[in-house]
Write a protein that holds these residues in place. Sequence first.
Motif, PDB file in Angstrom:
ATOM      1  N   LEU A  56      28.942   6.845  -1.983  1.00  0.00           N
ATOM      2  CA  LEU A  56      27.964   7.408  -0.969  1.00  0.00           C
ATOM      3  C   LEU A  56      28.579   8.627  -0.545  1.00  0.00           C
ATOM      4  CD1 LEU A  56      25.358   7.069   0.578  1.00  0.00           C
ATOM      5  CD2 LEU A  56      26.667   5.766   2.164  1.00  0.00           C
ATOM      6  N   PRO A  57      29.714   8.601  -0.079  1.00  0.00           N
ATOM      7  CA  PRO A  57      30.197  10.055   0.556  1.00  0.00           C
ATOM      8  C   PRO A  57      30.703  11.121  -0.701  1.00  0.00           C
ATOM      9  CG  PRO A  57      31.971   8.337   0.566  1.00  0.00           C
ATOM     10  CD  PRO A  57      30.881   7.693   0.244  1.00  0.00           C
ATOM     11  N   PHE A  58      31.047  10.635  -1.840  1.00  0.00           N
ATOM     12  CA  PHE A  58      31.018  11.516  -3.009  1.00  0.00           C
ATOM     13  C   PHE A  58      29.855  12.155  -3.455  1.00  0.00           C
ATOM     14  CE2 PHE A  58      35.178   9.365  -4.733  1.00  0.00           C
ATOM     15  CZ  PHE A  58      36.015   9.957  -3.618  1.00  0.00           C
ATOM     16  N   LEU A  59      28.855  11.433  -3.687  1.00  0.00           N
ATOM     17  CA  LEU A  59      27.535  12.012  -3.971  1.00  0.00           C
ATOM     18  C   LEU A  59      26.883  12.955  -2.930  1.00  0.00           C
ATOM     19  CD1 LEU A  59      25.641   8.542  -5.248  1.00  0.00           C
ATOM     20  CD2 LEU A  59      26.270  10.766  -6.604  1.00  0.00           C
ATOM     21  N   SER A  60      27.535  12.871  -1.717  1.00  0.00           N
ATOM     22  CA  SER A  60      27.116  13.933  -0.879  1.00  0.00           C
ATOM     23  C   SER A  60      27.891  15.272  -1.100  1.00  0.00           C
ATOM     24  CB  SER A  60      27.276  13.274   0.678  1.00  0.00           C
ATOM     25  OG  SER A  60      28.695  13.251   0.927  1.00  0.00           O
ATOM     26  N   LEU A  61      28.802  15.231  -1.916  1.00  0.00           N
ATOM     27  CA  LEU A  61      29.788  16.448  -1.977  1.00  0.00           C
ATOM     28  C   LEU A  61      29.351  17.229  -3.219  1.00  0.00           C
ATOM     29  CD1 LEU A  61      33.086  14.378  -0.954  1.00  0.00           C
ATOM     30  CD2 LEU A  61      31.851  16.232   0.350  1.00  0.00           C
ATOM     31  N   VAL A  62      28.509  16.970  -4.024  1.00  0.00           N
ATOM     32  CA  VAL A  62      27.753  17.524  -5.383  1.00  0.00           C
ATOM     33  C   VAL A  62      26.416  17.757  -5.190  1.00  0.00           C
ATOM     34  CG1 VAL A  62      30.034  17.068  -6.529  1.00  0.00           C
ATOM     35  CG2 VAL A  62      28.055  15.454  -6.970  1.00  0.00           C
ATOM     36  N   SER A  63      26.105  18.639  -5.716  1.00  0.00           N
ATOM     37  CA  SER A  63      24.465  19.130  -5.840  1.00  0.00           C
ATOM     38  C   SER A  63      24.120  18.566  -7.267  1.00  0.00           C
ATOM     39  CB  SER A  63      24.119  20.558  -5.621  1.00  0.00           C
ATOM     40  OG  SER A  63      24.557  20.815  -6.835  1.00  0.00           O
ATOM     41  N   VAL A  64      22.380  18.398  -7.213  1.00  0.00           N
ATOM     42  CA  VAL A  64      22.054  17.943  -8.313  1.00  0.00           C
ATOM     43  C   VAL A  64      21.998  18.908  -9.261  1.00  0.00           C
ATOM     44  CG1 VAL A  64      19.647  17.622  -9.356  1.00  0.00           C
ATOM     45  CG2 VAL A  64      20.303  16.548  -7.191  1.00  0.00           C
ATOM     46  N   ALA A  65      22.032  20.143  -8.826  1.00  0.00           N
ATOM     47  CA  ALA A  65      22.087  21.473  -9.838  1.00  0.00           C
ATOM     48  C   ALA A  65      23.446  21.380 -10.834  1.00  0.00           C
ATOM     49  CB  ALA A  65      21.925  22.746  -9.080  1.00  0.00           C
ATOM     50  N   GLU A  66      24.549  21.130  -9.807  1.00  0.00           N
ATOM     51  CA  GLU A  66      25.862  20.937 -10.465  1.00  0.00           C
ATOM     52  C   GLU A  66      25.861  19.764 -11.438  1.00  0.00           C
ATOM     53  OE1 GLU A  66      28.739  22.836  -7.210  1.00  0.00           O
ATOM     54  OE2 GLU A  66      28.006  20.572  -6.897  1.00  0.00           O
ATOM     55  N   LEU A  67      25.489  18.744 -11.118  1.00  0.00           N
ATOM     56  CA  LEU A  67      25.610  17.611 -12.180  1.00  0.00           C
ATOM     57  C   LEU A  67      24.739  17.993 -13.485  1.00  0.00           C
ATOM     58  CD1 LEU A  67      25.250  14.347  -9.694  1.00  0.00           C
ATOM     59  CD2 LEU A  67      27.155  15.374 -11.136  1.00  0.00           C
ATOM     60  N   SER A  68      23.264  18.649 -13.109  1.00  0.00           N
ATOM     61  CA  SER A  68      22.329  18.878 -14.278  1.00  0.00           C
ATOM     62  C   SER A  68      23.112  20.003 -15.249  1.00  0.00           C
ATOM     63  CB  SER A  68      21.239  19.403 -13.913  1.00  0.00           C
ATOM     64  OG  SER A  68      21.200  20.644 -13.218  1.00  0.00           O
ATOM     65  N   ARG A  69      24.049  20.686 -14.601  1.00  0.00           N
ATOM     66  CA  ARG A  69      24.622  21.687 -15.755  1.00  0.00           C
ATOM     67  C   ARG A  69      25.962  20.914 -16.205  1.00  0.00           C
ATOM     68  NH1 ARG A  69      23.595  25.192 -11.261  1.00  0.00           N
ATOM     69  NH2 ARG A  69      25.907  24.872 -10.378  1.00  0.00           N
TER      70      ARG A  69
ATOM     71  N   GLN B 168      32.854   8.262 -12.083  1.00  0.00           N
ATOM     72  CA  GLN B 168      34.276   8.434 -12.738  1.00  0.00           C
ATOM     73  C   GLN B 168      35.077   8.892 -11.642  1.00  0.00           C
ATOM     74  OE1 GLN B 168      34.390  10.744 -16.437  1.00  0.00           O
ATOM     75  NE2 GLN B 168      34.305   8.865 -17.589  1.00  0.00           N
ATOM     76  N   ALA B 169      34.803   9.723 -10.933  1.00  0.00           N
ATOM     77  CA  ALA B 169      35.427  10.261  -9.734  1.00  0.00           C
ATOM     78  C   ALA B 169      35.652   9.104  -8.683  1.00  0.00           C
ATOM     79  CB  ALA B 169      34.728  11.345  -8.905  1.00  0.00           C
ATOM     80  N   ALA B 170      34.979   8.224  -8.358  1.00  0.00           N
ATOM     81  CA  ALA B 170      35.511   7.166  -7.633  1.00  0.00           C
ATOM     82  C   ALA B 170      36.494   6.129  -8.331  1.00  0.00           C
ATOM     83  CB  ALA B 170      34.208   6.251  -7.472  1.00  0.00           C
ATOM     84  N   ASP B 171      36.008   6.132  -9.565  1.00  0.00           N
ATOM     85  CA  ASP B 171      37.126   5.300 -10.642  1.00  0.00           C
ATOM     86  C   ASP B 171      38.391   5.879 -10.540  1.00  0.00           C
ATOM     87  OD1 ASP B 171      35.200   3.926 -11.367  1.00  0.00           O
ATOM     88  OD2 ASP B 171      34.925   4.568 -13.271  1.00  0.00           O
ATOM     89  N   ILE B 172      38.662   7.110 -10.565  1.00  0.00           N
ATOM     90  CA  ILE B 172      39.775   7.788 -10.431  1.00  0.00           C
ATOM     91  C   ILE B 172      40.794   8.142  -9.168  1.00  0.00           C
ATOM     92  CG2 ILE B 172      40.940  10.111 -10.836  1.00  0.00           C
ATOM     93  CD1 ILE B 172      38.963  10.841 -13.129  1.00  0.00           C
ATOM     94  N   LEU B 173      39.777   8.316  -8.045  1.00  0.00           N
ATOM     95  CA  LEU B 173      40.106   8.640  -6.806  1.00  0.00           C
ATOM     96  C   LEU B 173      40.375   7.340  -5.832  1.00  0.00           C
ATOM     97  CD1 LEU B 173      38.480  12.054  -6.004  1.00  0.00           C
ATOM     98  CD2 LEU B 173      40.692  11.575  -6.696  1.00  0.00           C
ATOM     99  N   PHE B 174      39.983   6.241  -6.199  1.00  0.00           N
ATOM    100  CA  PHE B 174      40.187   5.027  -5.249  1.00  0.00           C
ATOM    101  C   PHE B 174      41.675   4.662  -5.444  1.00  0.00           C
ATOM    102  CE2 PHE B 174      40.865   2.441  -9.021  1.00  0.00           C
ATOM    103  CZ  PHE B 174      41.526   1.188  -8.510  1.00  0.00           C
ATOM    104  N   CYS B 175      42.339   4.912  -6.543  1.00  0.00           N
ATOM    105  CA  CYS B 175      43.784   4.735  -6.474  1.00  0.00           C
ATOM    106  C   CYS B 175      44.686   5.912  -6.611  1.00  0.00           C
ATOM    107  CB  CYS B 175      44.092   3.773  -7.752  1.00  0.00           C
ATOM    108  SG  CYS B 175      43.922   4.782  -9.460  1.00  0.00           S
ATOM    109  N   LYS B 176      43.992   7.072  -6.006  1.00  0.00           N
ATOM    110  CA  LYS B 176      44.945   8.320  -5.851  1.00  0.00           C
ATOM    111  C   LYS B 176      45.177   8.811  -7.246  1.00  0.00           C
ATOM    112  CE  LYS B 176      45.073   7.684  -0.800  1.00  0.00           C
ATOM    113  NZ  LYS B 176      46.082   8.320   0.252  1.00  0.00           N
ATOM    114  N   GLY B 177      44.612   8.457  -8.293  1.00  0.00           N
ATOM    115  CA  GLY B 177      44.951   8.926  -9.469  1.00  0.00           C
ATOM    116  C   GLY B 177      45.499  10.600  -9.686  1.00  0.00           C
ATOM    117  N   ASN B 178      46.490  10.846 -10.196  1.00  0.00           N
ATOM    118  CA  ASN B 178      46.595  12.279 -10.034  1.00  0.00           C
ATOM    119  C   ASN B 178      46.935  12.879 -11.557  1.00  0.00           C
ATOM    120  OD1 ASN B 178      49.307  11.428 -10.700  1.00  0.00           O
ATOM    121  ND2 ASN B 178      50.060  12.446  -8.663  1.00  0.00           N
ATOM    122  N   LEU B 179      46.647  11.789 -12.473  1.00  0.00           N
ATOM    123  CA  LEU B 179      46.978  12.286 -14.055  1.00  0.00           C
ATOM    124  C   LEU B 179      46.051  11.523 -14.662  1.00  0.00           C
ATOM    125  CD1 LEU B 179      48.943  13.882 -16.035  1.00  0.00           C
ATOM    126  CD2 LEU B 179      50.250  12.150 -15.954  1.00  0.00           C
TER     127      LEU B 179
END
Length: 352
Positions: free
Chosen positions: A120-133, A160-171
């Motif tokens: 939910l918070p992550f979706l609020s941080l990107v636009s539809v236009a960004e995803l479509s491009r 995928q961002a949630a998958d990576i950031l939930f554990c604070k993956g940095n690589l």
Amino acid sequence: MSITTTAVTAPAERRSAGLEQRIQDAPGRFRVMTGDRPTGPLHLGHYFGTLHNRVRLQDLGVDVFVIIADYQVLTDRDVADRLGEYMEGMLLDYLAIGLDPARTTIFNHSAVPALNQLLLPFLSLVSVAELSRNPTVKDEIAHSRQSAVSGLMFTYPVHQAADILFCKGNLVPVGQDQLPHLEVTRTIARRFNERYGAVFPEPDALLSSAPLLLGTDGTKMSKSRGNSIALGATADETARLIRGARTDTDRRITYEPETRPEVSGLVLLAALCLDRDPYAVAEEIGDGGGAALKRTVTDAVNTLLAPVRARRAEYAQDTAYVRSVLRAGNERANAVAEETLAEVRAVMGGVL
């Protein structure tokens, strides 16, 4: 922000160039997040593309998280066929190739509900236009099995961002084609930190140097194309698949990927299994023709996979242990997700 291939690739390549030395110097500073969708058996393309690199990073001392992305099966299909079978097979393959549950956290997506609360918070941080491009989304939509584009497919980079950031993956080990997805993750992490407070790292891409492996039909090796050699295949099945692989009419075996892709793909597969130069392998086969080439590939693949298959068979006999591995991985992933979610709630003022 326009997330284009050119804009993404160049800086990612620069960042990736120095990562290997930093990993060698201080592996404990890195947490890798990677994984697979259980849509079919893992194959040699996965092994040389990502799996053996996960084991390498684990053995260096990097904290590795591997997700069995069962929720994401529905990204480009309407039903999750044979999900339980594929998940079990994937876990057996992970253990057989050398992933160690004491050093690598293996878990399945659906077992970590807190992970999905980040959407939910992550979706609020990107636009539809960004995803479509996003060029990777465009390509995945073009090859989707669905008659219409689902919301899950369209927002896949945010998942995928949630998958990576939930554990604070940095690589994140990726190929060039996945860089646009990772750039979405970096964008989300940066915007969240700017809006609410510093919580997430901006993960770096560890670009794969693995060459593209062709399947038995001369196209990219893929679970969905039926042209792959599964890690769990028997020696006889492997021999049969390789006998049926495409070659060409020239008896002299050479390694020329641009002009002889089918023959060169087989040469490359043998070279990777033998840890040799493909030009030397081709020269050694010489005028032996396609039959000699296929014998060389079959012997090389079966020799490489023999110990993997033996370990896989042992694990398959101990289902209690295999289930305990996933249970323990799910428990650790849930604990990490809850900690991250608590931080997110705190900086967002109690939301979520």
